[in-house]
Design an enzyme around this catalytic site. Structure first.
Site, PDB file in Angstrom:
ATOM      1  N   LYS A 131       0.847  -1.199   0.000  1.00 24.46           N
ATOM      2  CA  LYS A 131       0.000   0.000   0.000  1.00 24.46           C
ATOM      3  C   LYS A 131       0.881   1.248   0.000  1.00 24.46           C
ATOM      4  O   LYS A 131       0.423   2.328  -0.350  1.00 24.46           O
ATOM      5  CB  LYS A 131      -0.923   0.032   1.218  1.00 24.46           C
ATOM      6  CG  LYS A 131      -2.201  -0.751   1.054  1.00 24.46           C
ATOM      7  CD  LYS A 131      -3.325  -0.301   1.972  1.00 24.46           C
ATOM      8  CE  LYS A 131      -2.908  -0.072   3.401  1.00 24.46           C
ATOM      9  NZ  LYS A 131      -4.039   0.304   4.272  1.00 24.46           N
ATOM     10  N   TYR A 166       0.926   3.560   6.850  1.00 22.16           N
ATOM     11  CA  TYR A 166       2.317   3.126   6.714  1.00 22.16           C
ATOM     12  C   TYR A 166       3.267   4.323   6.798  1.00 22.16           C
ATOM     13  O   TYR A 166       4.311   4.262   7.448  1.00 22.16           O
ATOM     14  CB  TYR A 166       2.534   2.407   5.383  1.00 22.16           C
ATOM     15  CG  TYR A 166       1.845   1.080   5.241  1.00 22.16           C
ATOM     16  CD1 TYR A 166       1.294   0.415   6.337  1.00 22.16           C
ATOM     17  CD2 TYR A 166       1.750   0.465   4.002  1.00 22.16           C
ATOM     18  CE1 TYR A 166       0.675  -0.810   6.196  1.00 22.16           C
ATOM     19  CE2 TYR A 166       1.137  -0.774   3.848  1.00 22.16           C
ATOM     20  CZ  TYR A 166       0.592  -1.404   4.942  1.00 22.16           C
ATOM     21  OH  TYR A 166      -0.016  -2.619   4.789  1.00 22.16           O
TER      22      TYR A 166
END
Length: 375
Positions: A131, A166
């Protein structure tokens, strides 16, 4: 008298997930880099029946999003832990909420471990994923607007202009330096064994195959022609564990981010062929006219899976608890680009772990069967 070296003490946060289980197993091997290791394993819920009691020196159940609970459970070991292996994740309704909850969890754990003057924490490994390069593909408001980077994905690609937990976790780790060093591990689709992972494609496919077999239905590929014919990669949980441990004790890997895949690629047609052999179901060629929604199919067949679990005396899992994973699988199998990451940087830095993807499928399926998660 020679000084006795201090032991390496690992805290595996998220130990009941696919990566966490493989990490605990790898750390306990006599050949583990940096060992011998004392291993604390943590998770939000109590230890599942399939988790081997001897795999960790102590299993700790607590909610990392709750600071008081984190203090209560981690303060007693805060002067022991030398390495944190972060493979935990919570998923919320959108990416902004994911940023908030996952950042709070990581910060709570690190703040408790660093609070005392006798803290020994020197390295943290953080697991994220692709991602990083695709954006928040599961966010209902953003998923259809994303423009991913062109594959193969490389670690030095600039960040995308979307919220991404993230990114938030990487920035949070960087804010603690030089108090300790860290590494980031960007996995692909993880293949491993667990009933507790938020995203577990192999378990989803195993459930789907067993329902088809039980109902006498064709085991059709629930994706598009592009993914059926084009390349993809995955991350074997054993390779991911090896890379975490390698980076945790490597000076060269300090404060670096690494992709982590098996080092090979496959088409979903070849993956499907192997699944059919392992589950002893007939291979069915892809037919765009037979397109269907695997998520809706699984929802309708929840009672069938309940019956399979009951008939075979399996560890109790529910289709309802796997819908997030089926949603993710549906998206992955309908990509219009090749989901492939470069492993060049990892090799340049000295990590050469690999796995043969198609060869590993049967091993992981048998492992799920041994754990009594699937029949």
């Amino acid at each position: 008298m020679a000084k006795i070296p201090s032991p390496s003490v690992a805290l595996v946060v998220g130990v009941t997930g696919m990566a966490g289980l493989s990490l605990a197993e790898a750390l306990k091997k006599p050949t583990a880099l940096g060992g011998p290791w004392k291993v604390y394993g943590t998770a939000r819920r109590s230890k599942p029946g399939w988790f081997p009691s001897t795999l960790v020196d102590r299993y700790i159940s607590f909610d990392a999003s709750n600071l008081d609970d984190t203090i209560k459970n981690l303060s007693p070991i805060s002067n022991e832990v030398t390495h944190v292996f972060w493979v935990a994740i919570q998923v919320r309704e959108n990416e902004e909420a994911n940023v908030s909850i996952n950042s709070a969890m990581l910060k709570n754990v690190l703040d408790v471990l660093k609070s005392g003057t006798s803290s020994r924490l020197c390295r943290v490994t953080l697991q994220t994923g692709t991602k990083q390069y695709m954006g928040p593909i599961l966010d209902p408001s953003l998923g259809n607007q994303l423009v991913p980077r062109d594959p193969p994905f490389q670690e030095d690609m600039p960040r995308l202009p979307y919220p991404n937990f993230y990114y938030a976790l990487e920035d949070l780790l960087a804010s603690y330096t030089p108090s300790f060093s860290y590494s980031v591990h960007r996995s692909s689709i993880i293949i491993g064994a667990s009933s507790r992972s938020v995203y577990n494609s192999l378990l989803c496919l195993a459930v789907y195959a067993n329902i088809c077999k039980h109902q006498g239905l064709p085991f059709r590929f629930p994706g598009n022609r592009y993914t059926w014919e084009h390349f993809c990669d995955v991350s074997d949980a054993r390779v991911l564990a090896e890379q975490h441990i390698w980076a945790a004790v490597s000076e060269k890997a300090k404060d670096q981010a690494f992709n982590c895949t098996n080092g090979d690629v496959f088409t979903w047609k070849s993956f499907w062929t192997e699944l059919c052999k392992v589950f002893d179901v007939q291979f069915v060629q892809f037919d765009e006219k037979e397109k269907f929604d695997v998520v809706e199919m699984m929802k309708k067949n929840a009672p069938v899976w309940d019956q399979i679990v009951e008939d075979h005396g399996l560890f109790r899992t529910k289709i309802e608890d796997m819908i997030t994973s089926f949603d993710a699988l549906k998206i992955v199998l309908n990509f219009e680009f090749q989901h492939v990451s470069s492993m060049t940087k990892s090799r340049d830095f000295g990590f050469f772990g690999y796995a043969g993807t198609l060869r590993s499928i049967e091993m992981w399926v048998r492992r799920l069967q041994e754990m009594k998660i699937i029949p």
